[in-house]
Design an enzyme around this catalytic site. Structure first.
Site, PDB file in Angstrom:
ATOM      1  N   LYS A  68      50.817  12.170  56.722  1.00 14.96           N
ATOM      2  CA  LYS A  68      50.218  10.915  56.268  1.00 14.96           C
ATOM      3  C   LYS A  68      49.933  10.007  57.464  1.00 14.96           C
ATOM      4  CE  LYS A  68      52.357  11.301  51.755  1.00 14.96           C
ATOM      5  NZ  LYS A  68      53.461  10.988  50.844  1.00 14.96           N
ATOM      6  N   ASP A 126      50.950   4.499  46.290  1.00 14.18           N
ATOM      7  CA  ASP A 126      51.229   5.702  45.493  1.00 14.18           C
ATOM      8  C   ASP A 126      50.854   5.477  44.022  1.00 14.18           C
ATOM      9  OD1 ASP A 126      52.079   7.803  47.055  1.00 14.18           O
ATOM     10  OD2 ASP A 126      54.196   7.223  47.030  1.00 14.18           O
ATOM     11  N   GLN A 165      58.873   7.651  50.539  1.00 14.08           N
ATOM     12  CA  GLN A 165      58.719   9.073  50.241  1.00 14.08           C
ATOM     13  C   GLN A 165      59.813   9.543  49.272  1.00 14.08           C
ATOM     14  OE1 GLN A 165      56.134  10.989  51.521  1.00 14.08           O
ATOM     15  NE2 GLN A 165      56.868  12.638  50.190  1.00 14.08           N
TER      16      GLN A 165
END
Ligand code: NAP
Length: 287
Positions: A54, A121, A98
């Site tokens: 990422k 997200d 994460q």
């Protein structure tokens, strides 16, 4: 029939070029790069790779990616404090923690602590609620990427029968909402669905996200259907396969995503897109 492949890698490259242009415009207007901040707790090898990818993908399109690493035994309170600090930092446009997190940390509490306007997200209940009520918010990256892939096939979703196998919060449920918003007739299946092959055989569009290697066989697929394989499973010998048995599925489907090179590259691309959307919305910088 031999299915055509939906090339996620090529589409991702094309979309990332557009994101890079948007990122350059943002830098010009605001005299700083849009910022994507990723918090990683512990050393889970897959998570280490995902978060590095990422950060690298952000740098390539001119987004300032920053990884914040915390030890495996960090307390939930300390993690929430870090999230709070990043929420308050104006240079942070997109923020994600994460997953999965170590067992002593409640992931819901952490997701709930992320500012909905920075939640790239799309997991915060505010954003999932906005999605399910058809209002603009930040939408989960994998289902958003899948919508781009479906568009490549020219399938008219209006009135189409869409079957999704898997009801996770990160793929299945938001996927159902996005397809419903495009007027598909949506069936959401899971481990208790009766006669799953028969339900799948009815689908003009079949999206499979179960995490079971090559579970969906060719004879589960309606001739000519569009098949999106979200699964990523490592076989012994390390070969990466999806949730669909691609070889037999190709004999029935009209279009199918390969694994790798289908859904995977689109997910990070949509994370980059979400970062710019979040950045521009926060600064009311919309054309
Ligand atoms: P998840 O949270 O593990 O959920 C799996 C879903 O599949 C559940 O709803 C489960 O039903 C259902 N399921 C499991 N076995 C089934 C069976 N035999 N028949 C019917 N339904 C079954 O999965 P996820 O996080 O959505 O991930 C799914 C897969 O996609 C994984 O392989 C993951 O690695 C991959 N993935 C890839 C990307 C990417 O960017 N390429 C992104 C996200 C996920 P119940 O709810 O009844 O348990």
């Amino acid at each position: 029939m031999v299915a055509r492949l939906i090339d996620g890698k090529a589409l991702a490259a094309q979309l990332r070029a557009g994101v890079a242009e948007d990122a350059a415009r943002f830098r010009e207007r605001h005299h700083r790069a849009a910022g994507l901040h990723v918090v990683l707790v512990g050393e889970d090898p897959a998570s280490v790779i995902y978060t590095r990818n990422k950060e690298k993908a952000a740098a390539k399109v001119g987004i300032a990616g920053q990884l914040h690493r915390l030890p495996e035994d960090v307390s939930e309170a300390a993690l929430l404090e870090q999230v709070g600090a990043l929420n308050a930092d104006d240079a942070v446009d997109g923020l994600l923690v994460q997953l999965p997190l170590p067992d002593h940390i409640d992931p819901n509490r952490v997701v709930d602590a992320i500012s909905p306007s920075k939640d790239v997200d799309g997991f915060h209940p505010m954003n999932t609620g906005l999605l399910s009520t058809g209002r603009p918010g930040l939408v989960a990256c994998t289902p958003r990427g899948i919508m781009h892939l479906i568009a490549q096939t020219g399938l008219d979703l209006k009135g189409a029968r869409a079957v999704i196998v898997g009801r996770s919060n990160i793929v299945g449920k938001p996927m159902a909402q996005l397809l419903l918003a495009q007027h598909a007739t949506v069936t959401l299946c899971h481990s208790r669905t009766r006669d799953l092959p028969a339900v799948c055989r009815d689908a003009d569009l079949l999206v499979v996200a179960v995490g079971q290697a090559q579970m969906v066989k060719g004879d589960w697929i309606k001739p000519g259907a569009v098949v999106i394989d979200v699964g990523t499973n490592r076989l012994e010998g390390r070969k990466l396969v999806g949730d669909v048995d691609t070889e037999s599925a190709k004999e029935h489907a009209g279009w199918i995503t390969p694994v790798p090179g289908g859904v995977g590259p689109m997910t990070i691309t949509c994370l980059l897109e979400n970062t710019l959307i979040a950045a521009r919305r926060r600064l009311a910088d919309l054309d």
